[in-house]
Design a protein around this motif. Structure first.
Motif, PDB file in Angstrom:
ATOM      1  N   ALA A 179       0.808  -1.217   0.000  1.00 53.10           N
ATOM      2  CA  ALA A 179       0.000   0.000   0.000  1.00 53.10           C
ATOM      3  C   ALA A 179       0.841   1.267   0.000  1.00 53.10           C
ATOM      4  O   ALA A 179       0.281   2.370  -0.041  1.00 53.10           O
ATOM      5  CB  ALA A 179      -0.929   0.001   1.213  1.00 53.10           C
ATOM      6  N   ALA A 180       2.158   1.143   0.021  1.00 48.70           N
ATOM      7  CA  ALA A 180       3.007   2.335   0.111  1.00 48.70           C
ATOM      8  C   ALA A 180       2.724   3.356  -0.991  1.00 48.70           C
ATOM      9  O   ALA A 180       2.676   4.564  -0.714  1.00 48.70           O
ATOM     10  CB  ALA A 180       4.479   1.919   0.106  1.00 48.70           C
ATOM     11  N   ASP A 595      -5.850   2.884  -8.393  1.00 53.15           N
ATOM     12  CA  ASP A 595      -7.173   2.308  -8.124  1.00 53.15           C
ATOM     13  C   ASP A 595      -7.118   0.790  -8.272  1.00 53.15           C
ATOM     14  O   ASP A 595      -7.703   0.047  -7.472  1.00 53.15           O
ATOM     15  CB  ASP A 595      -8.212   2.877  -9.085  1.00 53.15           C
ATOM     16  N   ALA A 596      -6.427   0.338  -9.315  1.00 50.75           N
ATOM     17  CA  ALA A 596      -6.287  -1.108  -9.508  1.00 50.75           C
ATOM     18  C   ALA A 596      -5.475  -1.728  -8.377  1.00 50.75           C
ATOM     19  O   ALA A 596      -5.831  -2.795  -7.849  1.00 50.75           O
ATOM     20  CB  ALA A 596      -5.633  -1.393 -10.861  1.00 50.75           C
ATOM     21  N   LEU A 601      -5.099  -5.154  -3.417  1.00 48.62           N
ATOM     22  CA  LEU A 601      -4.774  -5.294  -1.997  1.00 48.62           C
ATOM     23  C   LEU A 601      -6.022  -5.459  -1.140  1.00 48.62           C
ATOM     24  O   LEU A 601      -6.008  -6.189  -0.138  1.00 48.62           O
ATOM     25  CB  LEU A 601      -3.995  -4.064  -1.525  1.00 48.62           C
ATOM     26  N   TYR A 602      -7.087  -4.763  -1.512  1.00 46.11           N
ATOM     27  CA  TYR A 602      -8.339  -4.778  -0.744  1.00 46.11           C
ATOM     28  C   TYR A 602      -9.468  -5.108  -1.716  1.00 46.11           C
ATOM     29  O   TYR A 602     -10.104  -4.209  -2.272  1.00 46.11           O
ATOM     30  CB  TYR A 602      -8.580  -3.418  -0.082  1.00 46.11           C
ATOM     31  N   PRO A 603      -9.721  -6.382  -1.961  1.00 48.73           N
ATOM     32  CA  PRO A 603     -10.644  -6.783  -3.033  1.00 48.73           C
ATOM     33  C   PRO A 603     -12.007  -6.122  -2.906  1.00 48.73           C
ATOM     34  O   PRO A 603     -12.500  -5.870  -1.803  1.00 48.73           O
ATOM     35  CB  PRO A 603     -10.742  -8.299  -2.850  1.00 48.73           C
ATOM     36  N   PRO A 604     -12.629  -5.837  -4.040  1.00 52.00           N
ATOM     37  CA  PRO A 604     -13.923  -5.152  -4.022  1.00 52.00           C
ATOM     38  C   PRO A 604     -15.025  -6.034  -3.454  1.00 52.00           C
ATOM     39  O   PRO A 604     -14.937  -7.263  -3.462  1.00 52.00           O
ATOM     40  CB  PRO A 604     -14.177  -4.837  -5.499  1.00 52.00           C
ATOM     41  N   GLN A 605     -16.055  -5.372  -2.973  1.00 48.52           N
ATOM     42  CA  GLN A 605     -17.248  -6.072  -2.505  1.00 48.52           C
ATOM     43  C   GLN A 605     -18.136  -6.347  -3.714  1.00 48.52           C
ATOM     44  O   GLN A 605     -18.525  -5.427  -4.434  1.00 48.52           O
ATOM     45  CB  GLN A 605     -17.997  -5.206  -1.492  1.00 48.52           C
TER      46      GLN A 605
END
Length: 682
Positions: A179-180, A595-596, A601-605
């Motif tokens: 996430a850096a 955004d990708a 890193l934090y998969p979409p709902q």
């Protein structure tokens, strides 16, 4: 006298069809003649709404003496950058390398017959001024250099070609993503943020929608983790407010102009572009959803209505742009004299409109007034002793009256070609705004544009980039496929149509088959079977529009999760890794790729609804009303056909059944509305 441009459907090229210049369109005829006669090529790239392109045309290309010099020494090629963004991208980059600064339009490039540039500039005046040589003097000097310094040109061209090949995104396919870069981009944007006027950088001031979207998404993610970054939120929203209150926004007719010539958003460059308005429409709708601020809703609604009223063709596609100029010069259609306003407004309307829109202060544009918000409506209402609702009603009546009066003036020229990529941006914006504002007419317009493109620019799974003069032209570029894919996916989230899912899968497959760099990750700007040029462009930076590579990556992620197709997910991750070092160097310039990265890193709902359409409606609406940029929704009616197995296996167990997943983890399917709401909140 007419030239070969007479037969070209591009409105921009048509503007030059009566020049005394012996213009060619880009093509083999001109390139062959240059090789056979060993003549240098004068390549002029511009677009229909470009003010300085018109100035140079009037000064030089319409001048017989200038044309005589051009025709004697050069093979002259005129290119519409909107039809040939590949050529524009290559030769703008060459300008930067040759001049060590950014370029612009009109772009004036001198090429050897093998298409390699050896000198590049932008606007040149007819007479020497402002440190620029007279155009004809420059032409004579360039012709002399070409005749007398072939060895130097050959050496420079060889070096330039090497540089063009090396200027590509850099990364490491084996890197571990973190996430850096997301945090680095947020910090970099704060450094560029204009805390006084909103927006980013100095004059000229551009909207930078990818910057604003990145800040909004960053805020939303930090809020989900319990540490909301309120500063990121404020930078984004204050920028949107400043642009909407300023002269960048058309206070009378809706829609946004291209950019502001000053730092405080007062005076714009008066051209209106489809791509800006498609991008900003979705952002203002998102801002309304996040805040509930009615001003954001009004701006989004006015922008969408302008798109439908001014820019949509009867057949469904959207036109490219409106010129800055009309018969009275630049901005003449949009600016006012106080007497013109007084002649059409009632006393009560003037009492509100004049202080709100700055008519009580001095002129701000060439002795005339360009309207922008100079006093809050609430303050004006208080000063007049009326409630704000009454003041708002008067202002809206004034807006309608001024629009009607303005429409009697000579109108700016409209470039009526339909560009696939820019239509994709408009489709996305209309779909988002349709959902956020509950505007079915916006969704209808988005669906109509998709249908137009499917019927007119899609053949055997391949897109054309342009529809003009009744025909599809130019092989599609990365942006055409990526932007349209994202537009279709956003439309599917609001209104399910089986044909749109099929189209999305066609576009995703074409991206992988024809554009993907399977060695280093990412995507080339041109297809693998495109015309051979001096280089095959590959970029990752956002510009005035989001990087096609970034939009492709985030769209393939969404499509991959929706239909459970690993190929799409893997290509998206490879694109982010393939630009990793470039992202580290300029993180805030890679908003679309970030955004990708965020969604890797934090998969979409993923929210899947199945059932009868009337029964699904409140559930569907509930899933759409939040500002949840990582939520992907699909309300699939029971009669849907040709679904991939991942969707076909999900059958309604009652009137409505919902599946809520994040990445590979799913809640149990439910037909209980309360449980559905709880799953959305998790």
């Amino acid at each position: 006298m007419t030239n070969r441009l007479r037969h070209e459907p591009s409105p921009y090229l048509q503007q030059h069809a009566d020049n005394p210049v012996d213009w060619y369109p880009w093509g083999e005829e001109a390139l062959t003649r240059a090789r056979e006669e060993d003549k240098p090529i004068l390549l002029s790239i511009g677009y229909s709404a470009c003010h300085w392109c018109h100035v140079m045309a009037h000064e030089s290309f319409e001048d017989p003496a200038s044309a005589e010099v051009m025709n004697r020494h050069f093979i002259n090629i005129k290119v519409d950058r909107e039809e040939r963004p590949d050529l524009d991208r290559i030769y703008q980059l060459a300008f930067q390398v040759l001049n060590q600064r950014g370029g612009g339009w009109p772009l004036t490039v001198f090429l050897t017959p093998d298409q390699t540039p050896f000198f590049a500039g932008t606007y040149f005046p007819r007479q020497e001024r402002h440190g620029l040589p007279a155009f004809t003097d420059l032409l004579e000097r360039i012709a002399g250099i070409y005749r007398e310094r072939q060895g130097d040109i050959h050496a420079q061209n060889a070096e330039l070609r090497q540089v063009l090949e090396s200027v590509r995104p850099q990364g490491d396919p084996g890197a571990t993503l973190t996430a850096a870069p997301l945090d680095a981009a947020r910090s970099a944007l704060e450094k560029e943020y204009d805390g006084r006027h909103g927006g980013f950088g100095e004059a000229p001031k551009f909207p930078h929608p990818t910057h604003i979207e990145r800040l909004l998404r960053h805020y939303r993610h930090t809020a989900e983790t319990g540490r909301p970054d309120d500063r990121a939120r404020a930078m984004a929203l204050d920028s949107l407010r400043a642009m909407a209150d300023g002269g960048l926004f058309d206070q009378v007719g809706g829609g946004f102009f291209r950019y502001s010539v000053d730092a405080h958003w007062t005076i714009p460059h008066f051209e209106k572009m489809l791509y800006d308005n498609g991008l900003l429409l979705g952002l203002y709708a998102d801002a309304f959803t996040l805040t509930g601020d009615e001003d954001f809703r009004r701006v989004a609604a006015a922008t969408g209505e302008w798109l439908l009223g001014e820019m949509q063709a009867p057949e469904g596609g959207f036109y490219a742009s409106l010129d800055a100029d009309s018969d009275g010069g630049e901005g003449a259609f949009y600016t006012w004299m106080p007497a013109e306003v007084e002649a059409v407004l009632s006393e009560g309307e003037r009492a509100v409109a004049a202080p709100v829109w700055g008519l009580e202060s001095g002129p701000n544009f060439e002795g005339r007034w360009h309207l922008r918000v100079t006093r809050p409506l609430a303050d004006v209402a208080a000063a007049l002793g009326v409630d704000e609702a009454e003041a708002r009603a008067r202002l809206e009546r004034a807006r309608t009256t001024l629009a009607a009066a303005r429409n009697q003036r000579p109108r700016p020229g409209r470039d009526d070609k339909v560009l696939t990529a820019w239509n994709g941006l408009a489709i996305r914006g209309l779909a988002v705004a349709g959902a956020r504002l509950d505007r079915s007419d916006f969704v209808d317009a988005a669906a109509g544009a998709v249908d137009f493109l499917r019927d007119n620019v899609l053949t055997d799974g391949r897109l054309a980039a342009v529809f003009a003069g009744g025909e599809a032209r130019e092989a599609g570029y990365l942006d055409d496929y990526a932007y349209l894919l994202e537009g279709v996916l956003n439309l599917l989230a609001v209104r399910w149509r089986d044909a749109d899912l099929a189209l999305a899968r066609q576009l995703g497959d074409a991206l992988l088959e024809h554009f993907q760099d399977t060695l280093d990750g990412g995507f080339f700007f041109t297809a693998d079977d495109h015309e051979a040029l001096i280089t095959r462009p590959k970029t990752s930076l956002d510009e005035s529009t989001p990087a096609g590579a970034g939009v492709a990556a985030r769209s393939l992620l969404r499509l991959g999760h929706l239909v459970a197709e690993p190929r799409y997910l893997e290509a998206a991750e490879a694109a982010v890794k393939g630009a990793g070092r470039s992202i580290e160097e300029i993180p805030h310039g890679h908003g679309s790729l970030l955004d990708a990265l965020e969604e890797i890193l934090y998969p979409p709902q993923l929210v899947i609804l199945r059932g009868a359409e009337p029964a699904m409606a409140p559930w569907h609406r509930r899933a759409l009303v939040d500002y949840a940029p990582r939520r992907q929704t699909a309300a699939i009616p029971e009669h849907a056909a040709d679904l991939p197995e991942a969707l076909a296996a999900r059958q309604a167990r009652g009137p409505v059944t919902a599946w809520v997943c994040r990445g590979h983890e799913c809640h149990a399917p439910t037909d209980d509305y309360g449980a559905f709401e709880q799953a959305l909140a998790d």
